[in-house]
Design a protein around this motif. Sequence first.
Motif, PDB file in Angstrom:
ATOM      1  N   GLY A  13      40.084  -1.772 -24.355  1.00 24.46           N
ATOM      2  CA  GLY A  13      39.342  -2.633 -23.123  1.00 24.46           C
ATOM      3  C   GLY A  13      40.532  -3.220 -22.070  1.00 24.46           C
ATOM      4  N   GLN A  14      41.598  -3.917 -22.447  1.00 24.80           N
ATOM      5  CA  GLN A  14      42.436  -4.709 -21.544  1.00 24.80           C
ATOM      6  C   GLN A  14      43.302  -3.480 -20.899  1.00 24.80           C
ATOM      7  N   VAL A  15      43.734  -2.524 -21.650  1.00 23.56           N
ATOM      8  CA  VAL A  15      44.540  -1.383 -20.989  1.00 23.56           C
ATOM      9  C   VAL A  15      43.883  -0.726 -19.921  1.00 23.56           C
ATOM     10  N   VAL A  16      42.632  -0.352 -20.122  1.00 18.77           N
ATOM     11  CA  VAL A  16      41.978   0.463 -18.895  1.00 18.77           C
ATOM     12  C   VAL A  16      41.603  -0.560 -17.727  1.00 18.77           C
ATOM     13  N   VAL A  17      41.193  -1.731 -18.122  1.00 19.37           N
ATOM     14  CA  VAL A  17      40.981  -2.649 -16.882  1.00 19.37           C
ATOM     15  C   VAL A  17      42.202  -2.912 -16.106  1.00 19.37           C
ATOM     16  N   ALA A  18      43.353  -2.964 -16.874  1.00 13.57           N
ATOM     17  CA  ALA A  18      44.582  -3.252 -16.185  1.00 13.57           C
ATOM     18  C   ALA A  18      44.984  -2.100 -15.392  1.00 13.57           C
TER      19      ALA A  18
ATOM     20  N   ILE B 164      32.667  -2.650  -9.944  1.00 14.16           N
ATOM     21  CA  ILE B 164      33.723  -1.778 -10.533  1.00 14.16           C
ATOM     22  C   ILE B 164      34.479  -2.441 -11.707  1.00 14.16           C
ATOM     23  N   ILE B 165      35.214  -3.591 -11.319  1.00 17.60           N
ATOM     24  CA  ILE B 165      35.977  -4.091 -12.323  1.00 17.60           C
ATOM     25  C   ILE B 165      34.873  -4.892 -13.315  1.00 17.60           C
ATOM     26  N   GLY B 166      33.981  -5.241 -12.820  1.00 19.62           N
ATOM     27  CA  GLY B 166      32.892  -5.883 -13.665  1.00 19.62           C
ATOM     28  C   GLY B 166      32.114  -4.821 -14.683  1.00 19.62           C
ATOM     29  N   ALA B 167      31.986  -3.570 -14.291  1.00 23.86           N
ATOM     30  CA  ALA B 167      31.598  -2.668 -14.981  1.00 23.86           C
ATOM     31  C   ALA B 167      32.717  -2.301 -16.270  1.00 23.86           C
ATOM     32  N   CYS B 168      33.978  -2.305 -15.905  1.00 24.15           N
ATOM     33  CA  CYS B 168      34.919  -1.953 -16.929  1.00 24.15           C
ATOM     34  C   CYS B 168      34.922  -3.171 -17.732  1.00 24.15           C
ATOM     35  N   VAL B 169      34.721  -4.330 -17.456  1.00 21.29           N
ATOM     36  CA  VAL B 169      34.811  -5.590 -18.458  1.00 21.29           C
ATOM     37  C   VAL B 169      33.791  -5.343 -19.267  1.00 21.29           C
TER      38      VAL B 169
ATOM     39  N   GLY C  73      37.411   5.097 -35.621  1.00 24.18           N
ATOM     40  CA  GLY C  73      36.156   5.347 -36.140  1.00 24.18           C
ATOM     41  C   GLY C  73      35.794   4.448 -37.404  1.00 24.18           C
ATOM     42  N   GLY C  74      36.861   4.264 -38.103  1.00 26.08           N
ATOM     43  CA  GLY C  74      36.631   3.654 -39.569  1.00 26.08           C
ATOM     44  C   GLY C  74      36.318   2.241 -39.225  1.00 26.08           C
ATOM     45  N   GLN C  75      36.479   1.490 -37.973  1.00 27.23           N
ATOM     46  CA  GLN C  75      36.185   0.128 -37.841  1.00 27.23           C
ATOM     47  C   GLN C  75      34.931   0.016 -37.169  1.00 27.23           C
ATOM     48  N   LEU C  76      34.271   1.092 -36.574  1.00 28.54           N
ATOM     49  CA  LEU C  76      33.082   1.005 -35.750  1.00 28.54           C
ATOM     50  C   LEU C  76      31.787   0.890 -36.583  1.00 28.54           C
ATOM     51  N   HIS C  77      31.205  -0.103 -36.584  1.00 31.54           N
ATOM     52  CA  HIS C  77      30.015  -0.362 -37.052  1.00 31.54           C
ATOM     53  C   HIS C  77      28.863  -0.050 -36.361  1.00 31.54           C
ATOM     54  N   ASP C  78      29.164   0.164 -34.968  1.00 30.76           N
ATOM     55  CA  ASP C  78      27.842   0.764 -34.201  1.00 30.76           C
ATOM     56  C   ASP C  78      28.604   1.845 -33.241  1.00 30.76           C
ATOM     57  N   PRO C  79      28.844   3.158 -33.840  1.00 32.11           N
ATOM     58  CA  PRO C  79      29.377   4.169 -33.005  1.00 32.11           C
ATOM     59  C   PRO C  79      28.661   4.431 -31.635  1.00 32.11           C
ATOM     60  N   VAL C  80      27.371   4.322 -31.826  1.00 33.10           N
ATOM     61  CA  VAL C  80      26.636   4.702 -30.601  1.00 33.10           C
ATOM     62  C   VAL C  80      27.069   3.674 -29.406  1.00 33.10           C
ATOM     63  N   LEU C  81      27.138   2.340 -29.773  1.00 32.10           N
ATOM     64  CA  LEU C  81      27.492   1.323 -28.793  1.00 32.10           C
ATOM     65  C   LEU C  81      28.764   1.558 -28.266  1.00 32.10           C
ATOM     66  N   ALA C  82      29.752   2.162 -28.880  1.00 30.97           N
ATOM     67  CA  ALA C  82      31.025   2.274 -28.746  1.00 30.97           C
ATOM     68  C   ALA C  82      31.122   3.340 -27.649  1.00 30.97           C
ATOM     69  N   TRP C  83      30.212   4.692 -27.864  1.00 26.64           N
ATOM     70  CA  TRP C  83      30.527   5.357 -27.032  1.00 26.64           C
ATOM     71  C   TRP C  83      29.647   5.441 -25.726  1.00 26.64           C
ATOM     72  N   ILE C  84      28.647   4.600 -25.870  1.00 21.54           N
ATOM     73  CA  ILE C  84      28.004   3.941 -24.584  1.00 21.54           C
ATOM     74  C   ILE C  84      28.958   3.198 -23.544  1.00 21.54           C
ATOM     75  N   ALA C  85      29.759   2.361 -24.318  1.00 23.25           N
ATOM     76  CA  ALA C  85      30.939   1.878 -23.788  1.00 23.25           C
ATOM     77  C   ALA C  85      31.978   2.629 -22.816  1.00 23.25           C
ATOM     78  N   VAL C  86      32.237   3.929 -23.511  1.00 29.43           N
ATOM     79  CA  VAL C  86      33.021   4.907 -22.852  1.00 29.43           C
ATOM     80  C   VAL C  86      32.338   5.517 -21.600  1.00 29.43           C
ATOM     81  N   GLY C  87      31.268   5.687 -21.889  1.00 31.37           N
ATOM     82  CA  GLY C  87      30.249   6.082 -20.722  1.00 31.37           C
ATOM     83  C   GLY C  87      30.097   5.405 -19.491  1.00 31.37           C
ATOM     84  N   VAL C  88      30.029   3.806 -19.823  1.00 29.91           N
ATOM     85  CA  VAL C  88      30.031   2.825 -18.766  1.00 29.91           C
ATOM     86  C   VAL C  88      31.362   2.926 -18.016  1.00 29.91           C
ATOM     87  N   LEU C  89      32.546   3.005 -18.957  1.00 26.81           N
ATOM     88  CA  LEU C  89      33.718   3.149 -18.205  1.00 26.81           C
ATOM     89  C   LEU C  89      33.925   4.373 -17.272  1.00 26.81           C
ATOM     90  N   ALA C  90      33.642   5.677 -17.829  1.00 25.12           N
ATOM     91  CA  ALA C  90      33.514   6.849 -16.970  1.00 25.12           C
ATOM     92  C   ALA C  90      32.571   6.627 -15.712  1.00 25.12           C
TER      93      ALA C  90
END
Length: 404
Positions: free
Chosen positions: A124-129, A97-102, A55-72
């Motif tokens: 990123g690399q962990v969930v793709v793996a 599917i792998i493309g969406a994870c990337v 959380g302290g390193q995110l300069h765009d939290p909305v984009l980070a949670w969008i990334a989680v949504g794409v992964l889900a």
Amino acid sequence: MTVLGEAAIVRRRSVPLERTPQRLDPLGVQSAWALVPILGVVAVAYAVYSTVTHGGQLHDPVLAWIAVGVLALAGAVFAVRTHPARAPFGFWSHVSIIGACVVAASLFSTAMWGSNQRIQDDWGQVVVAMLVTAMALYRPIPEVIAVAGLAALILGATAALQAPFLAISTNPLVYFTVAATPIMALALAGCGYAWTMTGETLAWREVARAAQARLEPELRETARRMVNQERITTLNQATVPFLADLLRRGEVTEQDARRARELAAGLRGASVAAVDRTWLGETLAQVLAARGEEASALQTTARVTDPGRLERILRDEQRAVVGAILSTLAKLPGLDPSSVRIEARDPEHPSFELTCRASGGRRQLRRELLPFLSALRSVGMNASMRVSDDKLTVRFSYPGGENR
């Protein structure tokens, strides 16, 4: 309907299939399907945890949670597309599917770009793996390695480009390796398991074929004896008593002549049925006998319409699945055994249709039969089922054949 020639049989039996566990052992992979949604849930849970801790390193939290949504979304699609009812799992499903994870991993990196402190704890690399590991069950090994390699290249390059902003200053190649290694390591581990699994399956098939070849003369002799035994039984039950009665009475009446013609027609019909007996008819007789219906293979052969002997094109694994479908069908509590029929048609694109009447509900019938229809699709056939009132229709055919 024309008789299917030997060349056509060889052509149909020689349709190449991808070397994957799903293709070679469809029922076994069905039992392992639960691993896919579990991996998806774990991947999303880890992504959520990592996003919160970053959380302290995110300069765009909305984009980070969008990334989680794409992964889900990718995890949900993976679970749905690999479900046994939707087999087989194809190339474009794999890539998407792998493309969406990337894409999700890249969005997360973008949300921290310039403020990320370490690559090691990025998700990123962990969930793709994690998701790549299960792909080897459904797709060919070269394809899995190629897609995993492309994903590792993209995420490794993304990590290398962040090197100037990270807390530890080192060669960008180090960060490339940190991000790419988990993906390739787990991809290769999954492929190693799949290679061993398919190799063992193919070796078992060769042993089974060799054993079948050794037993074939004995099986043919056993079949001949069974036919002779059925003929003798028929003679003992009807013909012999009739002839003994004639000898005892010493005269032939008009009624005796009619009875003799009936017996002759019955014996002639039994002889024709013995010549026309098929694997489908014998299998049907066995499963109905297990249910308690007293019907010989000669009698049940009449329920099988296969003038071109299209059953001969079924490979060993397809026969196993068809036999399992018939066995499951025979165990349905509401089945009318006398209504079971099998029809084969279209020599150019062989298809098989199984019909019966069953009083079980639509949901129960689908639950019982869908795993086997999925197995047929996994070994390269089309398969479908339809329930209308109390009538059940199951169709399976080769690609290009009837599958309405």
